[in-house]
Design a protein around this motif. Structure first.
Motif, PDB file in Angstrom:
ATOM      1  N   GLU A  16     -11.900  71.530  10.770  1.00 53.14           N
ATOM      2  CA  GLU A  16     -11.013  71.837  11.893  1.00 53.14           C
ATOM      3  C   GLU A  16      -9.728  72.508  11.395  1.00 53.14           C
ATOM      4  O   GLU A  16      -9.277  73.496  11.978  1.00 53.14           O
ATOM      5  CB  GLU A  16     -10.659  70.557  12.662  1.00 53.14           C
ATOM      6  CG  GLU A  16     -11.799  70.009  13.477  1.00 53.14           C
ATOM      7  CD  GLU A  16     -11.453  68.696  14.162  1.00 53.14           C
ATOM      8  OE1 GLU A  16     -12.131  68.371  15.154  1.00 53.14           O
ATOM      9  OE2 GLU A  16     -10.514  67.989  13.724  1.00 53.14           O
TER      10      GLU A  16
ATOM     11  N   PHE B 244     -16.010  76.353  18.462  1.00 43.76           N
ATOM     12  CA  PHE B 244     -14.791  76.455  19.258  1.00 43.76           C
ATOM     13  C   PHE B 244     -13.911  77.530  18.642  1.00 43.76           C
ATOM     14  O   PHE B 244     -13.576  77.476  17.463  1.00 43.76           O
ATOM     15  CB  PHE B 244     -14.023  75.130  19.314  1.00 43.76           C
ATOM     16  CG  PHE B 244     -12.780  75.256  20.150  1.00 43.76           C
ATOM     17  CD1 PHE B 244     -12.862  75.196  21.530  1.00 43.76           C
ATOM     18  CD2 PHE B 244     -11.555  75.482  19.565  1.00 43.76           C
ATOM     19  CE1 PHE B 244     -11.732  75.358  22.319  1.00 43.76           C
ATOM     20  CE2 PHE B 244     -10.413  75.642  20.339  1.00 43.76           C
ATOM     21  CZ  PHE B 244     -10.510  75.568  21.720  1.00 43.76           C
TER      22      PHE B 244
ATOM     23  N   ASP C 213     -14.121  80.642  14.430  1.00 44.92           N
ATOM     24  CA  ASP C 213     -14.934  79.643  15.109  1.00 44.92           C
ATOM     25  C   ASP C 213     -15.878  79.032  14.077  1.00 44.92           C
ATOM     26  O   ASP C 213     -16.913  79.605  13.764  1.00 44.92           O
ATOM     27  CB  ASP C 213     -15.718  80.315  16.241  1.00 44.92           C
ATOM     28  CG  ASP C 213     -16.685  79.374  16.944  1.00 44.92           C
ATOM     29  OD1 ASP C 213     -16.788  78.198  16.544  1.00 44.92           O
ATOM     30  OD2 ASP C 213     -17.340  79.822  17.893  1.00 44.92           O
TER      31      ASP C 213
ATOM     32  N   TYR D 298      -6.326  73.137  19.606  1.00 43.99           N
ATOM     33  CA  TYR D 298      -7.676  73.290  19.079  1.00 43.99           C
ATOM     34  C   TYR D 298      -8.591  72.370  19.862  1.00 43.99           C
ATOM     35  O   TYR D 298      -8.357  71.155  19.930  1.00 43.99           O
ATOM     36  CB  TYR D 298      -7.718  72.948  17.592  1.00 43.99           C
ATOM     37  CG  TYR D 298      -9.085  73.147  16.984  1.00 43.99           C
ATOM     38  CD1 TYR D 298      -9.523  74.416  16.630  1.00 43.99           C
ATOM     39  CD2 TYR D 298      -9.944  72.082  16.786  1.00 43.99           C
ATOM     40  CE1 TYR D 298     -10.778  74.605  16.087  1.00 43.99           C
ATOM     41  CE2 TYR D 298     -11.198  72.261  16.239  1.00 43.99           C
ATOM     42  CZ  TYR D 298     -11.620  73.521  15.896  1.00 43.99           C
ATOM     43  OH  TYR D 298     -12.860  73.711  15.376  1.00 43.99           O
ATOM     44  N   SER D 299      -9.627  72.950  20.453  1.00 44.18           N
ATOM     45  CA  SER D 299     -10.603  72.226  21.244  1.00 44.18           C
ATOM     46  C   SER D 299      -9.865  71.387  22.288  1.00 44.18           C
ATOM     47  O   SER D 299      -8.829  71.793  22.793  1.00 44.18           O
ATOM     48  CB  SER D 299     -11.487  71.380  20.319  1.00 44.18           C
ATOM     49  OG  SER D 299     -12.519  70.764  21.034  1.00 44.18           O
ATOM     50  N   LYS D 300     -10.374  70.253  22.623  1.00 45.14           N
ATOM     51  CA  LYS D 300      -9.703  69.335  23.559  1.00 45.14           C
ATOM     52  C   LYS D 300      -9.274  68.095  22.783  1.00 45.14           C
ATOM     53  O   LYS D 300      -9.385  66.963  23.255  1.00 45.14           O
ATOM     54  CB  LYS D 300     -10.633  68.951  24.716  1.00 45.14           C
ATOM     55  CG  LYS D 300     -10.974  70.102  25.623  1.00 45.14           C
ATOM     56  CD  LYS D 300      -9.762  70.555  26.408  1.00 45.14           C
ATOM     57  CE  LYS D 300     -10.147  71.655  27.384  1.00 45.14           C
ATOM     58  NZ  LYS D 300      -9.012  72.235  28.044  1.00 45.14           N
ATOM     59  N   HIS D 301      -8.761  68.335  21.576  1.00 51.86           N
ATOM     60  CA  HIS D 301      -8.383  67.210  20.713  1.00 51.86           C
ATOM     61  C   HIS D 301      -6.929  67.295  20.256  1.00 51.86           C
ATOM     62  O   HIS D 301      -6.256  66.276  20.204  1.00 51.86           O
ATOM     63  CB  HIS D 301      -9.311  67.162  19.497  1.00 51.86           C
ATOM     64  CG  HIS D 301      -9.117  65.957  18.638  1.00 51.86           C
ATOM     65  ND1 HIS D 301      -9.305  64.677  19.094  1.00 51.86           N
ATOM     66  CD2 HIS D 301      -8.731  65.831  17.355  1.00 51.86           C
ATOM     67  CE1 HIS D 301      -9.053  63.821  18.118  1.00 51.86           C
ATOM     68  NE2 HIS D 301      -8.699  64.493  17.059  1.00 51.86           N
TER      69      HIS D 301
END
Length: 181
Positions: A93, A106, A102, A66-69
């Motif tokens: 999230e 994202f 989304d 998920y995302s850049k996390h």
């Protein structure tokens, strides 16, 4: 092959190459003694892995969830001062990942199973917060399915390590249980 210096127990100094392999026998004896001492003291044997060159193209890309996390096989953390919205962010999230929608600019690449564990708040407060986010984003039970798990530290305490009079004690069985879960 030479030994430059004094060997700890033998008191031998050699400055010339030894064609008879004496250096290696002494080195092996010293390693054996260290291993025996470590066993007596219950010190685990650690062997470091030699570096093996790999072409960058042969190394798999990170598996971003998920995302850049959040990355598969990694632990991620969201840290900040209290009262700034960490719990609210994590709830949205989590719901984005389980619904595949989304919700925060994202688009998740797949539906994910998410375990949300909050160490501070009671279950009733967590349910209240999830209900508010579900209402705001019009999320229905079928959108979530069986992919969301919700727990409170007040019901399911998770203590991975604790300080004791003799030092820090890691809860190894608990960690193994978390990995299996």
């Amino acid at each position: 092959q030479t030994v430059r210096g004094v060997l700890a127990e033998g008191g031998v100094i050699m400055t010339e190459p030894n064609p008879f392999g004496f250096d290696e026998r002494v080195k092996k004896a010293q390693q054996d003694k260290v291993q025996q001492d470590n066993k007596k003291q219950n010190i685990p044997v650690i062997k470091f892995t030699p570096f093996v060159w790999k072409a960058a193209s042969k190394i798999p890309m990170r598996d971003w969830l998920y995302s850049k996390h959040y990355i598969r096989k990694f632990i991620s953390g969201t840290v900040s001062s209290g009262g700034v919205g960490k719990s609210s962010l994590l709830i949205v999230e989590a719901l984005s990942m389980v619904t595949g929608r989304d919700l925060l600019n994202f688009q998740p690449k797949e539906l994910l199973r998410v375990c949300y564990w909050n160490g501070e708040d009671p279950m009733e407060e967590l349910e209240r917060r999830f209900a508010a986010v579900n209402k705001h984003y019009d999320i229905k039970p079928d959108d979530i399915g069986d992919r969301l798990f919700l727990d409170s530290g007040r019901v399911l305490p998770i203590v991975m390590a604790e300080d004791t009079k003799t030092g820090t004690k890691v809860a190894t069985p608990l960690i193994e249980g978390l990995i299996k879960a």
